[in-house]
Write a protein that holds these residues in place. Structure first.
Motif, mmCIF file in Angstrom:
data_model
loop_
_atom_site.group_PDB
_atom_site.id
_atom_site.type_symbol
_atom_site.label_atom_id
_atom_site.label_comp_id
_atom_site.label_asym_id
_atom_site.label_seq_id
_atom_site.Cartn_x
_atom_site.Cartn_y
_atom_site.Cartn_z
ATOM 1 N N SER A 76 0.823 -1.207 0.000
ATOM 2 C CA SER A 76 0.000 0.000 0.000
ATOM 3 C C SER A 76 0.859 1.260 0.000
ATOM 4 N N SER A 77 1.995 1.238 0.707
ATOM 5 C CA SER A 77 2.818 2.450 0.707
ATOM 6 C C SER A 77 3.498 2.649 -0.645
ATOM 7 N N VAL A 78 3.877 1.547 -1.307
ATOM 8 C CA VAL A 78 4.443 1.682 -2.650
ATOM 9 C C VAL A 78 3.381 2.191 -3.627
ATOM 10 N N ALA A 79 2.136 1.718 -3.461
ATOM 11 C CA ALA A 79 1.064 2.184 -4.336
ATOM 12 C C ALA A 79 0.752 3.653 -4.098
ATOM 13 N N LEU A 80 0.856 4.095 -2.821
ATOM 14 C CA LEU A 80 0.658 5.521 -2.526
ATOM 15 C C LEU A 80 1.737 6.353 -3.193
ATOM 16 N N ALA A 81 2.982 5.847 -3.169
ATOM 17 C CA ALA A 81 4.067 6.581 -3.810
ATOM 18 C C ALA A 81 3.860 6.647 -5.316
ATOM 19 N N ARG A 82 3.318 5.568 -5.882
ATOM 20 C CA ARG A 82 3.043 5.552 -7.318
ATOM 21 C C ARG A 82 1.919 6.513 -7.655
ATOM 22 N N ALA A 83 0.901 6.581 -6.784
ATOM 23 C CA ALA A 83 -0.230 7.468 -7.058
ATOM 24 C C ALA A 83 0.156 8.926 -6.876
ATOM 25 N N LEU A 84 1.193 9.167 -6.057
ATOM 26 C CA LEU A 84 1.600 10.555 -5.825
ATOM 27 C C LEU A 84 2.223 11.163 -7.079
ATOM 28 N N THR A 85 2.923 10.339 -7.853
ATOM 29 C CA THR A 85 3.485 10.829 -9.107
ATOM 30 C C THR A 85 2.548 10.581 -10.284
ATOM 31 N N ARG A 86 1.290 10.263 -10.011
ATOM 32 C CA ARG A 86 0.273 10.046 -11.022
ATOM 33 C C ARG A 86 0.651 8.951 -12.001
ATOM 34 N N GLY A 87 1.222 7.872 -11.463
ATOM 35 C CA GLY A 87 1.486 6.716 -12.299
ATOM 36 C C GLY A 87 2.811 6.730 -13.007
ATOM 37 N N ARG A 88 3.519 7.860 -12.964
ATOM 38 C CA ARG A 88 4.841 7.888 -13.600
ATOM 39 C C ARG A 88 5.877 7.358 -12.627
ATOM 40 N N ARG A 89 6.880 6.674 -13.136
ATOM 41 C CA ARG A 89 7.968 6.217 -12.280
ATOM 42 C C ARG A 89 9.183 7.101 -12.436
#
Lengths: 89, 141
Positions: A76-89
């Motif tokens: 969940s924390s990795v997914a939150l980090a991914r959602a914070l950049t709007r899906g960009r890595r």
């Protein structure tokens, strides 16, 4: 036995108040990153609350539940980090 | 006081210690001025807090199966919580969240001009300025 478990109820109460404060912080934050950090801490304190409730209910498999919840908390924390950049890595 | 009640008292004490770690982390969320400081508080507290609570839970119901699971939980929690929090910190930096005193930014040394930090409010309300400052140059993901 119930008199000795008195500390568990105190811990549960303190953790519930702490989770309410974290949720208020998550709502009132001015920043998306602050909301992500608050949600991360809320997930971890939920795992702690799950452990304490598992002791109080004296279930048989609650250690498995804590194991699964800690792994899901990482995802969940990795997914939150991914959602914070709007899906960009 | 026999050995069982001694176990239980020690377990309650350790669980209360773990809850205290979470209380300190939540206080850090309110007290710190910066997103990165808050990330530091949460990332430091999450691993030891869960570990202390689970050790206390194990002391109330000690068995060999629970001991193996206790070791797996502590290893996974200590190794993955910092990774998750640091990935949130990386995303926060990539989306342009500024440091609040912001004297030096060594990650942005390649960029030519040093960004002006004089327009940030006193109380840490920097969300609107962030979007404006990053809108001119898109971030390099």
């Amino acid at each position: 036995m119930t008199a000795l478990n008195f500390g568990l109820y105190i811990a549960l109460t303190i953790l519930a108040i702490c989770m309410i404060a974290i949720a208020y912080r998550m709502i009132s934050a001015s920043n998306d990153a602050d909301r992500s950090v608050s949600a991360d801490l809320l997930m971890f304190s939920f795992i702690g609350m799950l452990a304490i409730i598992g002791v109080l209910l004296a279930g048989e498999y609650f250690f498995d539940l804590i194991l699964v919840a800690s792994v899901v908390g990482f995802i969940s924390s990795v997914a939150l980090a991914r959602a914070l950049t709007r899906g960009r890595r | 006081m026999d050995i069982n009640s001694l176990h239980t008292v020690a377990a309650n004490f350790i669980i209360l210690l773990g809850v205290l770690v979470f209380v300190v982390a939540a206080g850090g969320l309110f007290k710190f001025r910066d997103t990165y400081q808050r990330i530091s508080a949460v990332g430091t507290a999450a691993g030891p807090g869960i570990s202390l609570i689970v050790i206390g839970v194990f002391l109330t119901v000690p068995s060999w199966q629970n001991a193996v699971q206790l070791l797996i939980i502590i290893f996974l929690q200590l190794s993955t919580s910092s990774i998750g929090t640091m990935s949130i910190a990386r995303s926060a930096y990539l989306t342009g969240v500024k440091m609040q005193p912001g004297y030096f930014d060594q990650l942005a040394e390649d960029q030519a001009e040093v960004e002006d930090t004089s327009d940030i409010d006193e109380d840490g309300d920097i969300a609107q300025e962030l979007g404006k400052n990053r809108a001119q140059e898109p971030p390099q993901y």
